[in-house]
Write an enzyme that holds these catalytic residues in place. Structure first.
Site, mmCIF file in Angstrom:
data_model
loop_
_atom_site.group_PDB
_atom_site.id
_atom_site.type_symbol
_atom_site.label_atom_id
_atom_site.label_comp_id
_atom_site.label_asym_id
_atom_site.label_seq_id
_atom_site.Cartn_x
_atom_site.Cartn_y
_atom_site.Cartn_z
ATOM 1 N N GLU A 219 0.709 -1.409 0.446
ATOM 2 C CA GLU A 219 -0.463 0.055 0.098
ATOM 3 C C GLU A 219 0.565 1.244 -0.302
ATOM 4 O O GLU A 219 0.786 2.030 0.812
ATOM 5 C CB GLU A 219 -0.584 -0.382 1.000
ATOM 6 C CG GLU A 219 -2.067 -0.821 1.029
ATOM 7 C CD GLU A 219 -3.260 -1.046 2.245
ATOM 8 O OE1 GLU A 219 -3.468 0.353 2.625
ATOM 9 O OE2 GLU A 219 -4.469 -1.314 1.968
ATOM 10 N N GLU A 320 -6.054 -8.221 -0.166
ATOM 11 C CA GLU A 320 -7.056 -7.426 1.669
ATOM 12 C C GLU A 320 -8.218 -7.013 1.198
ATOM 13 O O GLU A 320 -8.454 -6.650 0.028
ATOM 14 C CB GLU A 320 -5.865 -6.361 1.828
ATOM 15 C CG GLU A 320 -5.031 -6.943 2.657
ATOM 16 C CD GLU A 320 -4.146 -5.330 3.489
ATOM 17 O OE1 GLU A 320 -4.984 -4.775 3.502
ATOM 18 O OE2 GLU A 320 -3.121 -5.580 3.129
#
Length: 396
Positions: A219, A320
């Protein structure tokens, strides 16, 4: 394109790397292939807060470690001091995810784990005068990977916490940094040294034999204009350094690690932009409708997930996702987990069906202390018992 290898031998001298079923069949020590029922698709869970603690996931465990009120691992180690912190974190590492957890994952039909780690696991990369992280995690990572390999699980190791923090004010980086300090040459170099070291460990240590993928950063900032150096420098150099480490060990190309980056849909630009070689490249997308620009209604969530194509770089794993909804409605009667189990079952099925149009999915997270199965695969399991392969569960 990619040849299928012979069945995996747990007694091989060097560990190998691959996508399960695509490149190689893997089995547990008792001969079970966990990918047979999924037709090769990845069905997994993240081991959140095992090696990179996110206090919101497990406030009681965080407090019990003496870290209550601290925002991140960096802050807790600063508060406790190195020796006390090492003891507290060792106790956590030895109890948060156990061999019994691994067995339970297998019993639910899962076949993959994603293991978030921080660069500080390679302890000589830490500036001891200014950086504060727990020490001693490698032994526990080895134990975890051995249990998972024995059970036949595929393993992805994810650089979740990068040097300098890849995003600001977020404990998943291991620190609550005011700015994202990762995007500089000397911080990139620290991450590259970590990747070289982890690659060598994976290939030389049989406990890591089912680690087939290494994610080079989790991320990054979702602004392509701010992370151009990551695409132009860090990603190409990550490929070069990982492959050089493998070549120095005389690893066959078919046994290389898959090198994973966030995909184009994540918002940090096209990861392939400056790559000259994408052999065994893989991609990660995170899909949280909780924060997406989607109408907040049950019909909207179901229809969005059913039509989710996620057309981007391939092969992509949705690394995720969860069942959580926006904070301002999540405990309303229309959304509460206890009274809306039928909806959440259907939404779960819609999401996994969409993500299996790609390479598969990894739920965030395995366990939490939230009393909320929307964030904890273990916490409700009304969704998947006795196993994700149960067609009754997967039918909308």
């Amino acid at each position: 394109m990619i040849r299928r290898l012979a069945a995996f031998s747990a007694l091989s001298g060097l560990a190998t790397a691959w996508l399960p079923e695509v490149n190689k069949k893997i089995t547990s020590t008792n001969g079970t292939n966990l990918f047979t029922s999924s037709n090769g698709k990845i069905r997994g869970v993240n081991l959140g807060s095992q090696f990179v603690f996110e206090p919101w996931i497990a406030e009681k465990a965080w407090s019990d470690m003496g870290c209550g009120g601290q925002k991140s691992e960096f802050d807790c180690v600063s508060r406790l001091g190195q020796a006390n912190a090492n003891s507290a974190f060792a106790s956590h590492w030895g109890s948060w995810i156990t061999q019994d957890d691994i067995a339970e994952m297998v019993s639910y039909g899962l076949n993959t784990i994603r293991v978030p780690v921080g660069y500080w696991m390679r302890e000589d990369l830490v500036y001891s005068d200014s950086e504060h992280f727990p020490q001693g995690g490698l032994q526990y990572l080895e134990n975890l990977c051995e249990w998972a390999s024995d059970a036949g699980l595929y393993i992805i190791i994810d650089l979740h916490g990068a040097p300098g923090a890849q995003t600001p004010q977020n404990p998943f980086t291991g620190q609550y940094a005011p700015i994202a300090g990762f995007y500089q040459d000397y911080q990139f170099e620290g991450a590259l040294k970590f990747l070289e070291w982890m690659t060598t460990n994976i290939h030389q240590n049989d406990k890591f034999r089912n680690v087939g993928m290494l994610e080079v950063v989790n991320e990054p900032v979702q602004d392509a204009g701010k992370v151009g150096s990551m695409r132009s420098s860090y990603y190409p150099n990550a490929f070069k350094r990982i492959r050089a480490a493998e070549q120095s060990l005389n690893i066959d190309r078919n046994n290389y690690l898959h090198i994973q980056m966030m995909d184009r849909l994540w918002g940090s630009g096209d990861p392939n932009e400056s790559l000259t070689d994408t052999y065994y490249a893989a991609y990660d997308d995170h899909r949280y409708l909780k924060w997406a620009s989607v109408a907040v209604s049950k019909d909207s969530y179901i229809s969005t997930s059913c039509s989710d194509q996620l057309n981007s770089n391939t092969p992509t794993i949705v690394g995720e996702w969860s069942l959580s909804v926006p904070d301002n409605v999540q405990w309303n009667s229309d959304w509460s987990p206890d009274s809306n189990k039928d909806f959440y079952k259907k939404w779960f099925a819609a999401q996994v069906t969409a993500y299996e149009r790609q390479q598969g999915w990894i739920f965030w997270t395995w366990k939490a202390q939230l009393g909320d199965y929307r964030w904890s695969y273990q916490g409700g399991l009304l969704l998947t018992r006795p196993g994700i392969g149960d067609q009754q569960v997967l039918t909308l």
